[in-house]
Design a protein around this motif. Structure first.
Motif, PDB file in Angstrom:
ATOM      1  N   THR A  62       0.828  -1.201   0.000  1.00 51.92           N
ATOM      2  CA  THR A  62       0.000   0.000   0.000  1.00 51.92           C
ATOM      3  C   THR A  62       0.864   1.254   0.000  1.00 51.92           C
ATOM      4  O   THR A  62       0.553   2.237  -0.686  1.00 51.92           O
ATOM      5  N   THR A 122      -6.869  -7.893   0.203  1.00 49.19           N
ATOM      6  CA  THR A 122      -6.691  -7.509  -1.199  1.00 49.19           C
ATOM      7  C   THR A 122      -7.104  -6.081  -1.484  1.00 49.19           C
ATOM      8  O   THR A 122      -6.445  -5.371  -2.256  1.00 49.19           O
ATOM      9  N   ASN A 123      -8.189  -5.622  -0.878  1.00 51.36           N
ATOM     10  CA  ASN A 123      -8.724  -4.296  -1.183  1.00 51.36           C
ATOM     11  C   ASN A 123      -8.159  -3.186  -0.305  1.00 51.36           C
ATOM     12  O   ASN A 123      -8.597  -2.037  -0.422  1.00 51.36           O
ATOM     13  N   LEU A 126      -6.809  -0.104  -2.215  1.00 53.22           N
ATOM     14  CA  LEU A 126      -7.892   0.677  -2.817  1.00 53.22           C
ATOM     15  C   LEU A 126      -8.505   1.632  -1.802  1.00 53.22           C
ATOM     16  O   LEU A 126      -8.734   2.815  -2.094  1.00 53.22           O
ATOM     17  N   GLY A 127      -8.742   1.140  -0.596  1.00 48.34           N
ATOM     18  CA  GLY A 127      -9.335   1.986   0.428  1.00 48.34           C
ATOM     19  C   GLY A 127      -8.414   3.094   0.889  1.00 48.34           C
ATOM     20  O   GLY A 127      -8.830   4.244   1.041  1.00 48.34           O
ATOM     21  N   SER A 130      -7.953   5.772  -1.927  1.00 50.82           N
ATOM     22  CA  SER A 130      -9.176   6.565  -2.080  1.00 50.82           C
ATOM     23  C   SER A 130      -9.300   7.597  -0.967  1.00 50.82           C
ATOM     24  O   SER A 130      -9.681   8.748  -1.195  1.00 50.82           O
ATOM     25  N   SER A 140     -11.904  -0.304  -8.508  1.00 48.96           N
ATOM     26  CA  SER A 140     -11.812  -1.759  -8.613  1.00 48.96           C
ATOM     27  C   SER A 140     -10.384  -2.220  -8.354  1.00 48.96           C
ATOM     28  O   SER A 140      -9.433  -1.521  -8.689  1.00 48.96           O
ATOM     29  N   THR A 141     -10.272  -3.410  -7.764  1.00 47.23           N
ATOM     30  CA  THR A 141      -8.991  -4.074  -7.608  1.00 47.23           C
ATOM     31  C   THR A 141      -8.948  -5.268  -8.545  1.00 47.23           C
ATOM     32  O   THR A 141      -9.837  -6.111  -8.519  1.00 47.23           O
TER      33      THR A 141
END
Length: 364
Positions: A62, A122-123, A126-127, A130, A140-141
């Motif tokens: 990340t 996994t996500n 993305l979080g 964002s 989307s991942t």
């Protein structure tokens, strides 16, 4: 209905890889003959507005993604908040997931770290991206193999062509993992020895001295449609167009950037490039993007894309090759960068699935 001819602008690019902390470092790195493969980024820079405490909670994956995405995002005019985020990865945050499961099995559920679990899913990238970039339209991942980065870029372009979004941030990230490297070595997918039999002789001559290794990093692009409010006064751009079928290309290509790197799928890509060169009026030059870094999986196709963007936008010189009639790949001494206006990026995954895209200085 998708408008496949709708121009997609590539406004900015962000990159962090071993020996590269910004797109400004690419030219120096590729012109150096003394650098060797390095699997890890030595120092991940801090970012304004993010405390060291917050950074420590993030996975390495990340943190890499956030650095590259922030650089790409900073090049966009008007600071968009109604854009979307597309992230690709292959293995995810193996470091935190290993930490979580090690404590779980060694000491029981009471000692398993909730932070390691929540930031290792996994996500998680993305979080985090964002939140810190204040992108409000979700995203989307994508989990995929060596061509995943090009799939991410093409999907972002598709959403812009369909007017789903007016701005997208698209990229991929991969963190180095000794566990992953060990597994691939045991499966004979990555060997630190000479190239094996599946590799075409023309590529063998070029790569025979290269030591293959895995590497980490992250690359992101900021994309918008041509009539978007976010491309105003932004002159440092190029255009991108996904390619559905490489056999349908009917324009002259100035440069092909390949992800061949001594892996079994290289034979498919080599034959595809050879067929494409046969149909071209003039023979385009070649660049092999992974020679310096090694295999970065989901990031690999975006490394090729980053070189394409850097050449078109910054006229950065690189080491070029050509394919001779005897199927040998040889180095070119000189090439006129001003004549490079259309670049084809090709990526093939371990299942021989082909993904490609065209970067250009003008609409095609």
């Amino acid at each position: 209905m998708t408008d496949i001819n709708r121009p997609i602008l590539v406004q900015g690019m962000g990159i962090i890889m071993p020996n590269i902390s910004s797109c400004k470092d690419i030219a120096n790195l590729y012109s150096s003959d003394t650098l060797t493969h390095s699997p890890k980024v030595k120092n991940i820079p801090g970012l304004p507005g993010i405390s060291k405490r917050e950074t420590r909670r993030m996975s390495r994956l990340t943190n890499l993604a956030l650095n590259a995405a922030e650089e790409a995002f900073s090049n966009v005019y008007n600071n968009p908040q109604n854009g979307a985020l597309f992230i690709g990865l292959t293995h995810g945050s193996t470091s935190l997931l290993c930490e979580f499961h090690d404590y779980l099995f060694d000491f029981g559920p009471e000692m398993a770290s909730p932070n390691a679990f929540s930031n290792g899913v996994t996500n998680a990238p993305l979080g985090v991206l964002s939140k810190y970039l204040n992108l409000t339209q979700g995203g989307s991942t994508f989990v995929g193999y060596e061509n995943c980065g090009m799939e991410v870029l093409s999907s972002a372009a598709f959403s812009l062509q369909n007017n789903i979004y007016s701005f997208c941030l698209a990229g991929a990230a991969e963190e180095y993992s000794p566990i992953i490297e060990n597994v691939y070595s045991q499966c004979s997918c990555i060997k630190n020895t000479n190239i094996g039999n599946p590799i075409h002789p023309g590529l063998r001559n070029l790569l025979i001295e290269e030591k293959k290794c895995l590497t980490e990093g992250s690359i992101f692009f900021s994309l918008s449609s041509e009539n978007s409010e976010y491309n105003a006064e932004n002159k440092r751009i190029c255009y991108f167009k996904p390619v559905e079928n490489i056999n349908d290309i009917n324009i002259d290509i100035d440069l092909i950037i390949s992800g061949m790197y001594g892996t079994p799928q290289d034979a498919v890509e080599f034959d595809m490039i050879s067929a494409l060169l046969y149909c071209q009026k003039r023979k385009p030059a070649l660049i092999f993007s992974k020679l310096l870094f090694g295999e970065s999986f989901a990031v690999g196709a975006l490394l090729s894309s980053a070189l394409a963007w850097d050449i078109l936008v910054n006229s950065t010189p690189h080491t070029y090759y050509k394919l001779e009639n005897n199927q040998n790949i040889v180095k070119l001494k000189n090439i006129d960068l001003m004549n490079i206006k259309i670049i084809l990026v090709i990526s093939v995954d371990r299942n021989n699935k082909v993904s490609a895209g065209i970067f250009s200085k003008y609409l095609i």
